[in-house]
Each structure stands twice: as structure tokens, then as C-alpha cells.
Design an enzyme around this catalytic site. Sequence first.
Site, short mmCIF file in Angstrom:
data_model
loop_
_atom_site.label_atom_id
_atom_site.label_comp_id
_atom_site.label_asym_id
_atom_site.label_seq_id
_atom_site.Cartn_x
_atom_site.Cartn_y
_atom_site.Cartn_z
N GLN A 1 -38.14 11.57 71.85
CA GLN A 1 -37.68 12.50 70.80
C GLN A 1 -38.62 12.45 69.59
O GLN A 1 -38.91 11.38 69.07
CB GLN A 1 -36.24 12.12 70.40
CG GLN A 1 -35.61 13.05 69.38
CD GLN A 1 -35.43 14.48 69.92
OE1 GLN A 1 -34.95 14.68 71.03
NE2 GLN A 1 -35.84 15.45 69.14
N LYS B 1 -28.73 16.87 74.19
CA LYS B 1 -29.39 16.67 75.48
C LYS B 1 -28.53 15.77 76.37
O LYS B 1 -28.35 16.04 77.55
CB LYS B 1 -30.78 16.06 75.27
CG LYS B 1 -31.75 17.06 74.69
CD LYS B 1 -33.00 16.41 74.13
CE LYS B 1 -33.81 17.46 73.36
NZ LYS B 1 -34.95 16.90 72.64
N ASP C 1 -40.73 16.81 79.31
CA ASP C 1 -41.03 17.64 78.13
C ASP C 1 -42.30 18.45 78.35
O ASP C 1 -42.60 19.34 77.56
CB ASP C 1 -41.21 16.73 76.90
CG ASP C 1 -39.97 16.72 76.02
OD1 ASP C 1 -39.14 17.63 76.17
OD2 ASP C 1 -39.85 15.79 75.20
#
Length: 302
Positions: free
Chosen positions: A114, A70, A137
Site C-alpha cells: 500500500q 481491499k 498491482d
Amino acid sequence: MNTNKRRKSLSLQEGLLKSKMKTIWIDGKKMAEEITRDLIKRINQLRRIPELDVIWIGDNPASAIYVQHKQKKAEQLGMRVRVHHLPETITFDELHALIEKLNQDDNVDGVMVQMPLPRHLNSDEVLDMVSPDKDVDGLTTVNLGRLVWGGAKLVACTPQACMRLIESVVPNLSGKTAVVVGRSRLVGKPLFHLLLSKNCTVTQAHSKTENLSQLCRTADILVVATGQAGMIGVDDIKVGAVVIDVGITRQSDGSICGDVRSDEVEGVAYAATPVPGGVGPMTVAMLMENTVRAAEMHQGIE
Ligand code: NDP
């Protein structure tokens, strides 16, 4: 029908079709590169460079790889990235304080946590600490709710990636029968609603589903997101279906494989995604797109 008989009839059916049909292997890497090129143009039109803040807790080796991907991708796009690597022992209150600080910081466009988290942190509660307008997200309760009722601007990345991959081969999904195997907050549940919003007739399967194979064979669109390596094979796929393999399992030799036995798909599915090189790169691309979208929203460009 017993398994042997069914296998025989399937191989007959497949044999007939195999001579005519060549499965399209959807190239997620190439699609992600095209999206990246478009995002660079959008970033160049912004007044301020977008910033993505990634929160990574503990030392899970798989998470380390995902975070690196990422970071690399965001930097390649010219975005600013800050990785907050926190100890496994961080408390709920300490984490809350950090996320709240990032929520308040006008220079931060996207905040992502994460997964997985250490056991003492409740992932649903942690995800909901992120401000919905920085939730790149797309996993906060607010953004998942917007997905259900319409009007979501930041949509969960992996489900969004699946939709792009599916629509690249079947642009009009109206009336199609879709089966999603898996019902997680991260993948299965949001994807159910995205497919429904495109007028598919959707069934959500999970570990307690009975006659799973039979159900999967009804699907024009079959998405598998279980993490059970190779659980889906030729006996579970309708001839001419689109098969999207979300699963990632790391094998003992370091290679990764999906939930679908890909060697059995060729000539049976109309289109399918490989692992690696399918959903994975597109998920990262969707995270980048959400970050750019969040930056555009913060700068009044919609
Ligand atoms: P979860 O473990 O949260 O959910 C798995 C789901 O699969 C559950 O709903 C579970 O059912 C269901 N399931 C498990 N075993 C079976 C079975 N034998 N038959 C039917 N259903 C079953 O996983 P995630 O959704 O987070 O991820 C799924 C997979 O996708 C993983 O391999 C993950 O690594 C991968 N992934 C890949 C991404 C990418 O970018 N390519 C991104 C995100 C995830 P139940 O609810 O009943 O327990």
C-alpha cells in the site's frame, strides 16, 4: 480567443448540444459488482482458495481506508487475505525479508504494498521486491515493461479500471485522440500505453505542460489523474468527449471530490465517471481480478 469570448461561444455550442445530449454517467460501482460475480465463478473452479497479502506501513488514515476496502472485497469474494501492518520505522532490509518470504510461499498468490511509503523507503525499489508473478498491482518494472512491449498478464489496476470504464461506452478506440493528464508510475504512464495499444493517438500531459486547456479540448478521451481537486472544467472539455476522473481529494467536511468539476460536465461530455463511484470501485475490482488471474497462473490455468 479571450476567456469571456470563448466562454460565450462554448455556452452557445453547449446550449445547442445540451438540448440533445444527456451525459452518460458510467456507474463504476455497478460494473465492479458484475466483475465480482464473474470472479466468484472463477474462484470456485480453482483447486486452492487464492490468497492476497497486503503490506501496509505506518498509520496514514487514507491508507487505512483503502486497505480495509481491499480486505473487505477480497473476503466477500471468498479469498484469504493477510494484512501485514508494519511500523513506520521498518527498515529496507526487514521489509525485503518479509516480501521475499511471501514471494517464496506457494500459498500466496498476490502481494501488494500500500502506497504511500514512509520517506526512508524508496517506493520504486520496494515495488520491485515483489515477484512479477505475484505483482497483483502490476507495478513492478518487469510488468510495466511487459505492458509497454506487449504480453502483460498483470496490468496496473487503476489504468486497467480506466480502460474498462472507457470501453464500456466506446468499445472501439482505434483512431481516437486521447489526453492523459498525469504521468505517475501508478496511473498516467501505464494508461498511456494501454490507450496506445488500442490504437489511440495519445498525449501525456503533466505539471509542466503548456496550454493544457487547449490540449484537453482536443481529446475524444480525456483522463485526469493529478490529485488537483476540480482543476478541469467545461472550458477544458471537447463537446462529446469521454471524461474519466481518477482524482481523489478528501475535503475538510470528509467528503471526496475528483479532479473534474462534475457539475460542468453534464450535457457537454458524451460520458463521464463520477467521484465517488467511478474509478475507485473499479480499481479494487481490478486488484481482485489480478489476484484471481495470478492464482490461475500459479495453478496452471490460463
Ligand atoms: P501523483 O502525485 O503521483 O501524480 C500526479 C500527476 O499529476 C503528476 O504527473 C503531476 O505532474 C500531474 N499534475 C499535478 N498537478 C498538475 C497540474 N496542475 N496540471 C497538470 N498535471 C499536473 O498522483 P497519482 O498518479 O498517484 O494519483 C493521481 C490522483 O489519482 C490522486 O488524487 C490519487 O488520490 C488518485 N488515485 C485514485 C485512484 C482510484 O482508485 N480512484 C487510484 C490511484 C490514484 P508532474 O509529473 O509534472 O509532477
